[in-house]
Design a protein around this motif. Structure first.
Motif, PDB file in Angstrom:
ATOM      1  N   ARG A 184       1.029  -1.215   0.029  1.00  0.00           N
ATOM      2  CA  ARG A 184       0.002  -0.119   0.081  1.00  0.00           C
ATOM      3  C   ARG A 184       0.933   1.421   0.016  1.00  0.00           C
ATOM      4  NH1 ARG A 184      -5.234  -1.090   0.612  1.00  0.00           N
ATOM      5  NH2 ARG A 184      -5.958  -2.890   1.305  1.00  0.00           N
ATOM      6  N   ALA A 185       2.143   1.355   0.803  1.00  0.00           N
ATOM      7  CA  ALA A 185       2.804   2.408   0.824  1.00  0.00           C
ATOM      8  C   ALA A 185       3.586   2.683  -0.352  1.00  0.00           C
ATOM      9  CB  ALA A 185       4.004   2.154   2.106  1.00  0.00           C
ATOM     10  N   ARG A 186       3.848   1.673  -1.275  1.00  0.00           N
ATOM     11  CA  ARG A 186       4.714   1.597  -2.646  1.00  0.00           C
ATOM     12  C   ARG A 186       3.534   2.344  -3.572  1.00  0.00           C
ATOM     13  NH1 ARG A 186       9.263  -0.548  -3.020  1.00  0.00           N
ATOM     14  NH2 ARG A 186      10.391  -1.868  -1.114  1.00  0.00           N
ATOM     15  N   THR A 187       2.060   1.789  -3.336  1.00  0.00           N
ATOM     16  CA  THR A 187       1.162   2.382  -4.439  1.00  0.00           C
ATOM     17  C   THR A 187       0.870   3.802  -4.107  1.00  0.00           C
ATOM     18  OG1 THR A 187       0.180   0.141  -4.145  1.00  0.00           O
ATOM     19  CG2 THR A 187      -1.124   1.808  -4.979  1.00  0.00           C
ATOM     20  N   VAL A 188       0.737   4.356  -2.958  1.00  0.00           N
ATOM     21  CA  VAL A 188       0.474   5.615  -2.722  1.00  0.00           C
ATOM     22  C   VAL A 188       1.809   6.389  -3.129  1.00  0.00           C
ATOM     23  CG1 VAL A 188       0.643   7.415  -0.750  1.00  0.00           C
ATOM     24  CG2 VAL A 188      -0.782   5.341  -0.656  1.00  0.00           C
ATOM     25  N   TYR A 189       3.029   6.038  -2.901  1.00  0.00           N
ATOM     26  CA  TYR A 189       4.106   6.606  -3.175  1.00  0.00           C
ATOM     27  C   TYR A 189       4.670   6.724  -4.528  1.00  0.00           C
ATOM     28  CZ  TYR A 189       8.950   8.885  -2.897  1.00  0.00           C
ATOM     29  OH  TYR A 189      10.043   9.455  -3.022  1.00  0.00           O
ATOM     30  N   LEU A 190       4.341   5.605  -5.369  1.00  0.00           N
ATOM     31  CA  LEU A 190       4.757   5.698  -6.655  1.00  0.00           C
ATOM     32  C   LEU A 190       3.812   6.084  -7.716  1.00  0.00           C
ATOM     33  CD1 LEU A 190       6.501   1.896  -6.616  1.00  0.00           C
ATOM     34  CD2 LEU A 190       7.624   4.039  -6.551  1.00  0.00           C
ATOM     35  N   VAL A 191       2.481   6.307  -7.374  1.00  0.00           N
ATOM     36  CA  VAL A 191       1.661   6.982  -8.034  1.00  0.00           C
ATOM     37  C   VAL A 191       1.964   8.469  -8.084  1.00  0.00           C
ATOM     38  CG1 VAL A 191      -0.790   7.960  -8.041  1.00  0.00           C
ATOM     39  CG2 VAL A 191      -0.303   5.538  -7.804  1.00  0.00           C
ATOM     40  N   GLN A 192       2.494   9.070  -6.794  1.00  0.00           N
ATOM     41  CA  GLN A 192       2.834  10.294  -6.748  1.00  0.00           C
ATOM     42  C   GLN A 192       3.959  10.899  -7.449  1.00  0.00           C
ATOM     43  OE1 GLN A 192       1.255  13.020  -5.711  1.00  0.00           O
ATOM     44  NE2 GLN A 192       2.826  14.376  -5.954  1.00  0.00           N
ATOM     45  N   ILE A 193       4.841   9.898  -7.253  1.00  0.00           N
ATOM     46  CA  ILE A 193       6.080  10.172  -7.997  1.00  0.00           C
ATOM     47  C   ILE A 193       5.777   9.886  -9.569  1.00  0.00           C
ATOM     48  CG2 ILE A 193       8.532   9.255  -8.297  1.00  0.00           C
ATOM     49  CD1 ILE A 193       8.202  10.671  -5.850  1.00  0.00           C
ATOM     50  N   GLY A 194       5.230   9.139 -10.137  1.00  0.00           N
ATOM     51  CA  GLY A 194       4.724   9.172 -11.312  1.00  0.00           C
ATOM     52  C   GLY A 194       3.936  10.488 -11.849  1.00  0.00           C
ATOM     53  N   TYR A 195       2.988  10.931 -10.926  1.00  0.00           N
ATOM     54  CA  TYR A 195       2.588  12.184 -11.413  1.00  0.00           C
ATOM     55  C   TYR A 195       3.639  13.361 -11.816  1.00  0.00           C
ATOM     56  CZ  TYR A 195      -2.328  12.100 -10.571  1.00  0.00           C
ATOM     57  OH  TYR A 195      -3.857  12.051 -10.750  1.00  0.00           O
ATOM     58  N   ILE A 196       4.616  13.271 -10.719  1.00  0.00           N
ATOM     59  CA  ILE A 196       5.694  14.237 -11.005  1.00  0.00           C
ATOM     60  C   ILE A 196       6.696  13.969 -12.125  1.00  0.00           C
ATOM     61  CG2 ILE A 196       7.957  15.251  -9.830  1.00  0.00           C
ATOM     62  CD1 ILE A 196       6.421  14.635  -7.195  1.00  0.00           C
ATOM     63  N   SER A 197       6.827  12.714 -12.314  1.00  0.00           N
ATOM     64  CA  SER A 197       7.703  12.240 -13.451  1.00  0.00           C
ATOM     65  C   SER A 197       7.375  12.450 -14.677  1.00  0.00           C
ATOM     66  CB  SER A 197       8.511  10.951 -13.186  1.00  0.00           C
ATOM     67  OG  SER A 197       9.141  10.680 -11.882  1.00  0.00           O
ATOM     68  N   MET A 198       5.920  12.167 -15.015  1.00  0.00           N
ATOM     69  CA  MET A 198       5.370  12.301 -16.104  1.00  0.00           C
ATOM     70  C   MET A 198       4.819  13.800 -16.366  1.00  0.00           C
ATOM     71  SD  MET A 198       2.972   8.912 -15.988  1.00  0.00           S
ATOM     72  CE  MET A 198       2.057   9.075 -17.395  1.00  0.00           C
ATOM     73  N   GLN A 199       4.987  14.523 -15.267  1.00  0.00           N
ATOM     74  CA  GLN A 199       4.602  15.866 -15.419  1.00  0.00           C
ATOM     75  C   GLN A 199       3.181  16.127 -15.967  1.00  0.00           C
ATOM     76  OE1 GLN A 199       7.550  18.684 -16.980  1.00  0.00           O
ATOM     77  NE2 GLN A 199       8.869  16.985 -17.410  1.00  0.00           N
ATOM     78  N   VAL A 200       2.226  15.075 -15.200  1.00  0.00           N
ATOM     79  CA  VAL A 200       0.948  15.250 -15.336  1.00  0.00           C
ATOM     80  C   VAL A 200       0.170  16.431 -15.392  1.00  0.00           C
ATOM     81  CG1 VAL A 200      -1.304  14.164 -14.825  1.00  0.00           C
ATOM     82  CG2 VAL A 200       0.681  12.621 -14.835  1.00  0.00           C
ATOM     83  N   ARG A 201      -0.595  16.924 -16.317  1.00  0.00           N
ATOM     84  CA  ARG A 201      -1.321  18.356 -16.147  1.00  0.00           C
ATOM     85  C   ARG A 201      -2.863  17.893 -16.040  1.00  0.00           C
ATOM     86  NH1 ARG A 201       3.419  20.922 -15.479  1.00  0.00           N
ATOM     87  NH2 ARG A 201       4.599  20.940 -17.213  1.00  0.00           N
ATOM     88  N   GLU A 202      -2.915  18.562 -14.900  1.00  0.00           N
ATOM     89  CA  GLU A 202      -4.587  18.523 -14.687  1.00  0.00           C
ATOM     90  C   GLU A 202      -4.863  19.779 -13.335  1.00  0.00           C
ATOM     91  OE1 GLU A 202      -5.409  14.804 -12.660  1.00  0.00           O
ATOM     92  OE2 GLU A 202      -4.301  15.121 -11.006  1.00  0.00           O
ATOM     93  N   THR A 203      -5.725  20.248 -13.375  1.00  0.00           N
ATOM     94  CA  THR A 203      -6.337  21.401 -12.428  1.00  0.00           C
ATOM     95  C   THR A 203      -6.349  20.744 -11.155  1.00  0.00           C
ATOM     96  OG1 THR A 203      -8.658  21.086 -12.640  1.00  0.00           O
ATOM     97  CG2 THR A 203      -7.532  22.434 -14.337  1.00  0.00           C
ATOM     98  N   ARG A 204      -6.336  21.224 -10.062  1.00  0.00           N
ATOM     99  CA  ARG A 204      -6.590  21.028  -8.981  1.00  0.00           C
ATOM    100  C   ARG A 204      -8.031  20.311  -8.776  1.00  0.00           C
ATOM    101  NH1 ARG A 204      -5.804  24.302  -2.919  1.00  0.00           N
ATOM    102  NH2 ARG A 204      -3.621  23.673  -3.412  1.00  0.00           N
ATOM    103  N   GLU A 205      -9.107  21.023  -9.308  1.00  0.00           N
ATOM    104  CA  GLU A 205     -10.264  20.534  -9.064  1.00  0.00           C
ATOM    105  C   GLU A 205     -10.498  19.024  -9.707  1.00  0.00           C
ATOM    106  OE1 GLU A 205     -13.299  21.090  -7.361  1.00  0.00           O
ATOM    107  OE2 GLU A 205     -12.148  22.623  -6.356  1.00  0.00           O
ATOM    108  N   GLU A 206      -9.758  18.816 -10.931  1.00  0.00           N
ATOM    109  CA  GLU A 206      -9.831  17.659 -11.631  1.00  0.00           C
ATOM    110  C   GLU A 206      -9.240  16.593 -10.724  1.00  0.00           C
ATOM    111  OE1 GLU A 206      -9.469  18.560 -16.426  1.00  0.00           O
ATOM    112  OE2 GLU A 206      -7.469  18.593 -15.043  1.00  0.00           O
ATOM    113  N   ARG A 207      -8.172  16.837  -9.978  1.00  0.00           N
ATOM    114  CA  ARG A 207      -7.324  16.139  -9.139  1.00  0.00           C
ATOM    115  C   ARG A 207      -8.452  15.568  -7.805  1.00  0.00           C
ATOM    116  NH1 ARG A 207      -1.124  16.091  -7.580  1.00  0.00           N
ATOM    117  NH2 ARG A 207      -0.840  13.949  -6.563  1.00  0.00           N
ATOM    118  N   LEU A 208      -8.999  16.686  -7.395  1.00  0.00           N
ATOM    119  CA  LEU A 208     -10.069  16.672  -6.209  1.00  0.00           C
ATOM    120  C   LEU A 208     -10.901  15.816  -6.420  1.00  0.00           C
ATOM    121  CD1 LEU A 208     -10.005  20.172  -4.843  1.00  0.00           C
ATOM    122  CD2 LEU A 208      -8.854  18.084  -3.648  1.00  0.00           C
TER     123      LEU A 208
END
Length: 214
Positions: A161-185
């Motif tokens: 579970r820890a790896r799922t949480v963390y690697l998703v976030q690092i993936g967001y950063i590494s892929m430079q995902v573009r989405e608005t805050r509301e989209e993410r919320l």
């Protein structure tokens, strides 16, 4: 790697004045690093941008390597320590604990994605920096794993579970995902259900949004 060079050539460094300050030089180095990459962190251009003499730099840092060291220390404090603190924040349920971590990632004033991306890019060209990044990743994963374990989740499951949480976030950063805050919320409740195995309650979501000033 450790920061050094805080003494001037003839005594302790001044904290302010015509030489600037350690924090002023470090902030300038960080801005140059984020805008122009590692090659932009050069003493003379930093001095020119600050309107200070090149020699002023040496009252606070021994050399260029020392201010690069300090940048890594700053990244560790701003991103790693902030994440660890989020995992240790008060939560009544595992869902609320996960919301605390997600809130940190959404609030870019607390966890800086540009700084994270820049340091990880730097690590690809430096074994020493890669070692530092790997150490930070391990510390962050340990903290998230411990968070899950506090709520009775077995160690092996907590690790996944820890790896799922963390690697998703690092993936967001590494892929430079573009989405608005509301989209993410709009995805947060489902992320929590996936990460924690339990959906957040309406009250927990309300506290989460309030914590983000929404």
């Amino acid at each position: 790697m450790s920061t050094s060079g805080t003494d001037g050539p003839s005594g302790p460094s001044a904290d302010s004045g015509w030489r600037g300050s350690r924090d002023v030089w470090l902030a300038a180095a960080k801005a140059a690093f984020l805008d122009g990459g590692l090659g932009a962190v050069r003493i003379q251009p930093l001095a020119a941008g600050l309107g200070l003499s090149r020699t002023s730099f040496y009252w606070f840092f021994r050399d260029r390597a020392a201010i690069l060291d300090a940048l890594l220390d700053l990244w560790d404090v701003q991103n790693t320590d902030a994440l660890v603190a989020a995992t240790e924040a008060y939560a009544e349920t595992v869902s609320e604990a996960v919301l605390n971590v997600i809130a940190l990632f959404i609030d870019e004033a607390r966890f800086e994605p540009r700084f994270e991306l820049a340091v990880r890019g730097w690590a690809h060209g430096s074994d020493a920096v890669m070692t530092r990044v790997n150490r930070a990743d391990a510390k962050r994963l340990d903290a998230i794993r411990a968070m899950f374990e506090r709520f009775g989740i077995p160690s092996d499951e907590a690790d996944v579970r820890a790896r799922t949480v963390y690697l998703v976030q690092i993936g967001y950063i590494s892929m430079q995902v573009r989405e608005t805050r509301e989209e993410r919320l709009t995805r947060v409740a489902d992320y929590v259900k996936t990460f924690a195995g339990a959906a957040p309650t309406p009250a927990e979501m309300a506290r989460f949004r309030a914590g983000l000033g929404l």
